[in-house]
Design a protein around this motif. Structure first.
Motif, PDB file in Angstrom:
ATOM      1  N   SER A  79       0.802  -1.231   0.000  1.00  0.00           N
ATOM      2  CA  SER A  79       0.000   0.000   0.000  1.00  0.00           C
ATOM      3  C   SER A  79       0.834   1.280   0.000  1.00  0.00           C
ATOM      4  CB  SER A  79      -0.932   0.007   1.221  1.00  0.00           C
ATOM      5  OG  SER A  79      -0.196  -0.152   2.431  1.00  0.00           O
ATOM      6  N   SER A  80       2.139   1.136  -0.134  1.00  0.00           N
ATOM      7  CA  SER A  80       3.003   2.312  -0.134  1.00  0.00           C
ATOM      8  C   SER A  80       3.162   2.883  -1.542  1.00  0.00           C
ATOM      9  CB  SER A  80       4.389   1.955   0.420  1.00  0.00           C
ATOM     10  OG  SER A  80       5.285   3.027   0.272  1.00  0.00           O
ATOM     11  N   CYS A  81       3.282   4.208  -1.622  1.00  0.00           N
ATOM     12  CA  CYS A  81       3.565   4.859  -2.897  1.00  0.00           C
ATOM     13  C   CYS A  81       5.041   4.664  -3.260  1.00  0.00           C
ATOM     14  CB  CYS A  81       3.291   6.364  -2.819  1.00  0.00           C
ATOM     15  SG  CYS A  81       1.571   6.789  -2.470  1.00  0.00           S
ATOM     16  N   PHE A 113      -4.231   7.517  -2.990  1.00  0.00           N
ATOM     17  CA  PHE A 113      -4.324   6.143  -3.464  1.00  0.00           C
ATOM     18  C   PHE A 113      -3.342   5.229  -2.753  1.00  0.00           C
ATOM     19  CE2 PHE A 113      -5.741   8.778  -7.051  1.00  0.00           C
ATOM     20  CZ  PHE A 113      -6.991   8.230  -7.274  1.00  0.00           C
ATOM     21  N   CYS A 114      -2.370   5.818  -2.062  1.00  0.00           N
ATOM     22  CA  CYS A 114      -1.369   5.024  -1.362  1.00  0.00           C
ATOM     23  C   CYS A 114      -0.733   5.881  -0.282  1.00  0.00           C
ATOM     24  CB  CYS A 114      -0.304   4.503  -2.341  1.00  0.00           C
ATOM     25  SG  CYS A 114       0.440   5.798  -3.368  1.00  0.00           S
ATOM     26  N   TYR A 115       0.004   5.246   0.629  1.00  0.00           N
ATOM     27  CA  TYR A 115       0.691   5.964   1.695  1.00  0.00           C
ATOM     28  C   TYR A 115       1.919   6.686   1.138  1.00  0.00           C
ATOM     29  CZ  TYR A 115      -2.197   3.434   5.050  1.00  0.00           C
ATOM     30  OH  TYR A 115      -3.262   2.945   5.763  1.00  0.00           O
ATOM     31  N   GLY A 116       2.093   7.930   1.572  1.00  0.00           N
ATOM     32  CA  GLY A 116       3.202   8.726   1.079  1.00  0.00           C
ATOM     33  C   GLY A 116       2.775   9.710   0.013  1.00  0.00           C
ATOM     34  N   GLN A 117       1.465   9.839  -0.159  1.00  0.00           N
ATOM     35  CA  GLN A 117       0.920  10.730  -1.166  1.00  0.00           C
ATOM     36  C   GLN A 117       0.145  11.858  -0.482  1.00  0.00           C
ATOM     37  OE1 GLN A 117      -2.140   9.037  -3.798  1.00  0.00           O
ATOM     38  NE2 GLN A 117      -1.082   9.943  -5.554  1.00  0.00           N
ATOM     39  N   CYS A 118       0.171  13.042  -1.076  1.00  0.00           N
ATOM     40  CA  CYS A 118      -0.607  14.176  -0.555  1.00  0.00           C
ATOM     41  C   CYS A 118      -1.381  14.773  -1.718  1.00  0.00           C
ATOM     42  CB  CYS A 118       0.313  15.220   0.081  1.00  0.00           C
ATOM     43  SG  CYS A 118      -0.552  16.675   0.732  1.00  0.00           S
ATOM     44  N   VAL A 119      -2.631  14.352  -1.851  1.00  0.00           N
ATOM     45  CA  VAL A 119      -3.470  14.781  -2.971  1.00  0.00           C
ATOM     46  C   VAL A 119      -4.756  15.380  -2.429  1.00  0.00           C
ATOM     47  CG1 VAL A 119      -4.760  14.049  -5.004  1.00  0.00           C
ATOM     48  CG2 VAL A 119      -2.539  13.025  -4.507  1.00  0.00           C
TER      49      VAL A 119
END
Length: 327
Positions: free
Chosen positions: A17-19, A174-180
Motif C-alpha cells: 500500500s506504499s507509494c 491512493f497510497c501511503y506517502g501521497q498528498c493529494v
C-alpha cells in the motif's frame, strides 16, 4: 528483486500500500533547492517589513497597514512553501491530517494576498481619483476592519471549499506517502471565479483607471509647475507623494499578476508529465513573488531602507525609537 522494489517505496514496511518514490530529475532538484533558498529570503525580508511598519509609529498609515497585511501573508507563505517544495519532490511523511492542513493554510495565505492586492488597488484608486475625500474615506480604522474581514472571509471560505478534505483527510490518496487534494468540479469553478478571475479583473480595472488619472495629473503638474505658489506647494508635494506611492504599489500589483498567472494557467491546463518540472516552474514563479515585494519597497521607499538600517544597528531597541522620524 523484492529488496530493490522495497527501496523504491516511500514506506517499505507497507509493501502493498506504499507509494513509490517520485522520479526526480537533476533540473527538478536544482529548481527546488533554489526555491528553498528563496523561501528563506522571503521569510527574512518580509519579517523586516513587518518589524518596520509595526514598530515605527509614523508608518502607521492606511497604505502601510495594507503593506503590513501583505507582508504577514507573504511571510507565512514563505514558511508554508518550504513544505510545498518537499511535497513536490519527495514522499509525504507528515500524514493525511498535515496534508489537508497544508493545502488549507496555503490557500488562505494566497487568498489573503490577493485580497490585499485588491485593497491596495482600491486605496490607490481613491487616493488618485478622489484625493479630496481620501483622508475621510480611507482611515486607519476602516483599513484595519477591511484587513480583518479579508482574513476572516478567507478562513471561512476555504473551510467551506475544503470541508471534505478537512473532515476526511487523505480521502483522495491512493497510497501511503501521497498528498493529494481534489476539489469538486463545481467548487473548482466557483473558486476560480471568486479567488482568481474576479479579483484580478477588479485589480486590472482599478489600476487602469489609476494609471490614466495619474498620467493626466502628472501632465497637469508639469504644465503648471511654474505657476505654483508657496501657498500651494504643500498640495503639490502631497500629490507627488501619492503619485509615487501609486507607481510603487502599481509595480507590486504588476509583479503579483506576472508571477501568479503562469501558475494558475499550468494548474488549469493540468499538464500531464512524469516530471515535477512544469508544476515546479509555476510554483517557482508564485513563491518568488512574496520575496520580490520587499525588494520593491527597498528600491522605491526610503523609509524602508532607513528602517532596515535601524533594525540591523539595533537602534530600535533604544527607548523612544518608535517615535523616530521615518519620512
Amino acid at each position: 528483486m523484492e529488496d530493490q522494489d522495497r527501496a523504491e517505496l516511500c514506506f517499505p514496511q507497507l509493501f502493498n500500500s506504499s507509494c513509490r518514490k517520485p522520479e526526480i530529475s537533476q533540473s527538478d532538484v536544482v529548481l527546488m533547492d533554489l526555491l528553498f533558498f528563496i523561501c528563506v529570503f522571503t521569510v527574512t525580508l518580509n519579517l523586516l517589513v513587518i518589524i518596520s511598519v509595526s514598530h515605527f509609529r509614523q508608518l502607521h498609515t492606511p497604505t502601510n497597514l495594507l503593506i503590513l497585511s501583505l507582508a504577514v501573508s507573504d511571510f507565512l507563505t514563505g514558511l508554508d512553501s518550504m513544505l510545498e517544495a518537499h511535497k513536490q519532490t519527495a514522499c509525504w511523511f507528515l500524514g493525511d491530517i498535515m496534508c489537508s492542513l497544508h493545502v488549507y493554510v496555503s490557500s488562505i495565505f494566497l487568498s489573503v494576498s490577493t485580497g490585499d492586492m485588491v485593497l491596495i488597488s482600491v486605496d490607490r484608486y481613491v487616493a488618485i481619483c478622489d484625493p479630496l475625500h481620501y483622508s475621510t474615506r480611507v482611515t486607519v480604522t476602516r483599513v484595519k476592519i477591511c484587513i480583518c474581514i479579508s482574513w476572516i472571509c478567507s478562513v471561512v471560505y476555504y473551510s467551506i471549499i475544503l470541508k471534505n478534505e478537512l473532515t476526511q483527510p487523505g480521502m483522495n490518496n491512493f497510497c501511503y506517502g501521497q498528498c493529494v487534494v481534489i476539489i469538486h468540479y463545481i467548487s473548482g469553478i466557483v473558486d476560480s471565479v471568486l479567488s482568481v478571475i474576479a479579483p484580478v479583473t477588479v485589480i486590472i480595472i482599478l489600476y487602469m483607471r489609476v494609471f490614466v488619472t495619474a498620467v493626466s495629473q502628472a501632465r497637469a503638474m508639469r504644465s503648471h509647475v511654474a505657476a505654483v505658489t508657496l501657498q500651494h506647494s504643500g498640495t503639490v508635494m502631497n500629490k507627488k507623494s501619492e503619485l509615487k506611492a501609486a507607481r510603487t504599489l502599481g509595480v507590486v500589483v504588476l509583479v503579483f499578476l506576472m508571477c501568479f498567472c503562469p501558475y494558475y494557467c499550468i494548474s488549469y491546463v493540468q499538464i500531464s508529465s512524469n516530471s515535477a518540472l512544469p508544476i515546479a516552474s509555476g510554483l517557482f514563479l508564485s513563491y518568488i513573488n512574496p520575496c520580490l515585494n520587499p525588494v520593491i519597497y527597498a528600491l522605491f521607499y526610503p523609509w524602508f531602507r532607513k528602517a532596515i538600517r535601524l533594525i540591523f544597528s539595533l537602534q530600535i531597541l533604544q527607548p523612544g525609537s518608535r517615535e523616530t522620524n521615518m519620512l
